[in-house]
Design a protein around this motif. Sequence first.
Motif, PDB file in Angstrom:
ATOM      1  N   LEU A 191     -10.952   3.495  -3.728  1.00  0.00           N
ATOM      2  CA  LEU A 191     -11.634   2.504  -2.886  1.00  0.00           C
ATOM      3  C   LEU A 191     -11.588   1.259  -3.395  1.00  0.00           C
ATOM      4  N   GLY A 192     -11.216   0.176  -2.456  1.00  0.00           N
ATOM      5  CA  GLY A 192     -10.882  -1.028  -2.565  1.00  0.00           C
ATOM      6  C   GLY A 192     -12.310  -1.736  -2.363  1.00  0.00           C
ATOM      7  N   LEU A 193     -12.949  -2.187  -3.445  1.00  0.00           N
ATOM      8  CA  LEU A 193     -14.483  -2.600  -3.430  1.00  0.00           C
ATOM      9  C   LEU A 193     -14.744  -4.076  -3.703  1.00  0.00           C
ATOM     10  N   HIS A 194     -15.401  -4.788  -3.129  1.00  0.00           N
ATOM     11  CA  HIS A 194     -15.302  -6.277  -3.398  1.00  0.00           C
ATOM     12  C   HIS A 194     -17.045  -6.616  -3.408  1.00  0.00           C
ATOM     13  N   THR A 195     -17.562  -7.033  -4.327  1.00  0.00           N
ATOM     14  CA  THR A 195     -19.018  -7.249  -4.480  1.00  0.00           C
ATOM     15  C   THR A 195     -19.454  -8.104  -3.444  1.00  0.00           C
ATOM     16  N   PHE A 196     -18.910  -9.161  -3.102  1.00  0.00           N
ATOM     17  CA  PHE A 196     -19.140  -9.977  -2.004  1.00  0.00           C
ATOM     18  C   PHE A 196     -19.286  -9.471  -0.616  1.00  0.00           C
ATOM     19  N   ILE A 197     -18.721  -8.359  -0.357  1.00  0.00           N
ATOM     20  CA  ILE A 197     -18.708  -7.462   0.786  1.00  0.00           C
ATOM     21  C   ILE A 197     -19.525  -6.299   0.927  1.00  0.00           C
TER      22      ILE A 197
ATOM     23  N   ILE B  50       2.243   5.230  -9.744  1.00  0.00           N
ATOM     24  CA  ILE B  50       1.957   4.588  -8.589  1.00  0.00           C
ATOM     25  C   ILE B  50       0.537   5.204  -7.903  1.00  0.00           C
ATOM     26  N   LEU B  51      -0.332   4.335  -8.013  1.00  0.00           N
ATOM     27  CA  LEU B  51      -1.702   4.935  -7.617  1.00  0.00           C
ATOM     28  C   LEU B  51      -1.905   4.559  -6.006  1.00  0.00           C
ATOM     29  N   PRO B  52      -2.278   5.334  -5.077  1.00  0.00           N
ATOM     30  CA  PRO B  52      -2.507   5.232  -3.865  1.00  0.00           C
ATOM     31  C   PRO B  52      -3.502   4.278  -3.728  1.00  0.00           C
ATOM     32  N   TYR B  53      -3.333   3.275  -2.538  1.00  0.00           N
ATOM     33  CA  TYR B  53      -4.212   2.329  -2.410  1.00  0.00           C
ATOM     34  C   TYR B  53      -4.257   2.255  -0.736  1.00  0.00           C
ATOM     35  N   SER B  54      -5.194   2.690  -0.161  1.00  0.00           N
ATOM     36  CA  SER B  54      -5.327   2.651   1.343  1.00  0.00           C
ATOM     37  C   SER B  54      -5.897   1.687   1.901  1.00  0.00           C
ATOM     38  N   MET B  55      -5.393   1.113   2.865  1.00  0.00           N
ATOM     39  CA  MET B  55      -6.158  -0.007   3.512  1.00  0.00           C
ATOM     40  C   MET B  55      -7.534   0.632   4.326  1.00  0.00           C
ATOM     41  N   GLU B  56      -7.451   1.962   4.810  1.00  0.00           N
ATOM     42  CA  GLU B  56      -8.339   2.583   5.453  1.00  0.00           C
ATOM     43  C   GLU B  56      -9.703   2.942   4.734  1.00  0.00           C
ATOM     44  N   THR B  57      -9.666   2.602   3.347  1.00  0.00           N
ATOM     45  CA  THR B  57     -10.756   2.916   2.482  1.00  0.00           C
ATOM     46  C   THR B  57     -11.116   1.403   1.896  1.00  0.00           C
TER      47      THR B  57
ATOM     48  N   LEU C  60     -11.973  -2.959   6.489  1.00  0.00           N
ATOM     49  CA  LEU C  60     -12.862  -2.311   7.459  1.00  0.00           C
ATOM     50  C   LEU C  60     -13.965  -3.265   7.770  1.00  0.00           C
ATOM     51  N   CYS C  61     -14.548  -3.874   6.957  1.00  0.00           N
ATOM     52  CA  CYS C  61     -15.760  -4.788   7.322  1.00  0.00           C
ATOM     53  C   CYS C  61     -15.398  -6.313   7.713  1.00  0.00           C
ATOM     54  N   MET C  62     -14.290  -6.720   7.172  1.00  0.00           N
ATOM     55  CA  MET C  62     -14.099  -8.369   7.442  1.00  0.00           C
ATOM     56  C   MET C  62     -13.080  -8.325   8.641  1.00  0.00           C
ATOM     57  N   CYS C  63     -11.952  -7.447   8.537  1.00  0.00           N
ATOM     58  CA  CYS C  63     -11.134  -7.511   9.633  1.00  0.00           C
ATOM     59  C   CYS C  63     -11.590  -6.746  10.956  1.00  0.00           C
ATOM     60  N   GLN C  64     -12.189  -5.456  10.516  1.00  0.00           N
ATOM     61  CA  GLN C  64     -12.340  -4.891  11.910  1.00  0.00           C
ATOM     62  C   GLN C  64     -13.992  -4.800  12.084  1.00  0.00           C
ATOM     63  N   GLY C  65     -14.727  -5.367  11.295  1.00  0.00           N
ATOM     64  CA  GLY C  65     -16.020  -5.946  11.849  1.00  0.00           C
ATOM     65  C   GLY C  65     -17.021  -4.454  11.748  1.00  0.00           C
TER      66      GLY C  65
ATOM     67  N   THR D 219       0.817  -1.286  -0.116  1.00  0.00           N
ATOM     68  CA  THR D 219       0.061   0.018   0.008  1.00  0.00           C
ATOM     69  C   THR D 219       0.720   1.281  -0.056  1.00  0.00           C
ATOM     70  N   ASN D 220       0.326   2.428  -0.264  1.00  0.00           N
ATOM     71  CA  ASN D 220       1.112   3.582  -0.363  1.00  0.00           C
ATOM     72  C   ASN D 220       0.290   4.596   0.326  1.00  0.00           C
ATOM     73  N   ASP D 221       0.801   5.955  -0.136  1.00  0.00           N
ATOM     74  CA  ASP D 221       0.148   7.376   0.549  1.00  0.00           C
ATOM     75  C   ASP D 221      -1.083   7.669  -0.289  1.00  0.00           C
TER      76      ASP D 221
END
Length: 297
Positions: free
Chosen positions: A256-262, A209-216, A221-226, A189-191
């Motif tokens: 935004l990292g989006l997954h249809t199953f989430i 380099i395209l930023p990819y934040s784990m906070e979005t 957010l949904c699976m790891c932090q509930g 991930t990056n800034d």
Amino acid sequence: MADPGPTQRTQGCDGIDDSAENEEDGVEESKIWGRLLSINKFFPSVNLIDNEYSLGRGKKCSIILESKELQASKYYLTYSSTHFKIVRDTVKNYVYIQDLSSNGTYVNGEKIGKNKRHVLDNNAEIALASKTHRVYVYIDTNATEDSTVPSNVREKYIISKEIGRGAYGEVKLCFIRVDNGIRISLDATNDDVLYKLKSSNNKEEELIILPYSMETNDISLCMCQGYTGQEYGQTLVDYVESLSIENKSKSKVVCLGLHTFIVGTPAKSLHLKKALQSIKQMPNVSFFNCEQLLKLC
């Protein structure tokens, strides 16, 4: 804001030309028995062809540490005239590194000891003067490649050691097989700033380099932090709003990292739509897909 990208990403790293013939020195690929791949931007990646190499500040070394960038670094005076040598024993069929330094040479965090030898295995990590000052990964070109990695990935990258574990499994260091000027790390991930990496060999080529934040990222957010759907949506709004407020001198990018199953489920998709509607109303915020974003570079 960029459209969701793939979950596997690249971050700048030193690469290696893996064509049939090395363009820089005209050496046939079959003659290269090993490689020192740089994990420090001031150290050059090296194809190993001869049976012995030395590295240090001395003019007689095979790999001379003399660049202006190295001389300006805090570590430069800790490098010895001949810091280490790497020897390929063709009789016993193994490769070893010998520490010839005053301040130490480390292999995988273990100090070798002056005038002592250490066998170099595939993916061994070499550090100078301090176990945290890592500069090279040694690659044995005769080593068997990991068959669990898809062939289309192995064709493009030299897969090296595991450097951690994430939500998607193992995270491995790897080196692109196209150009000596770029190194990459899979699943990094990056800034929040869009930037370019230029190739050291071909100035016409560069990596965006395209930023990819784990906070979005919905997995984080949904699976790891509930997070509930409402908490997830509010986090996206807060994240973008915070960046839009501080966005005065340099543009920021939110991917935004989006997954249809989430977030594609009915409850969470409702809050995602509400969040995007709120973000669209913010001043100084625009939506882009990746192709549109790259045109701005």
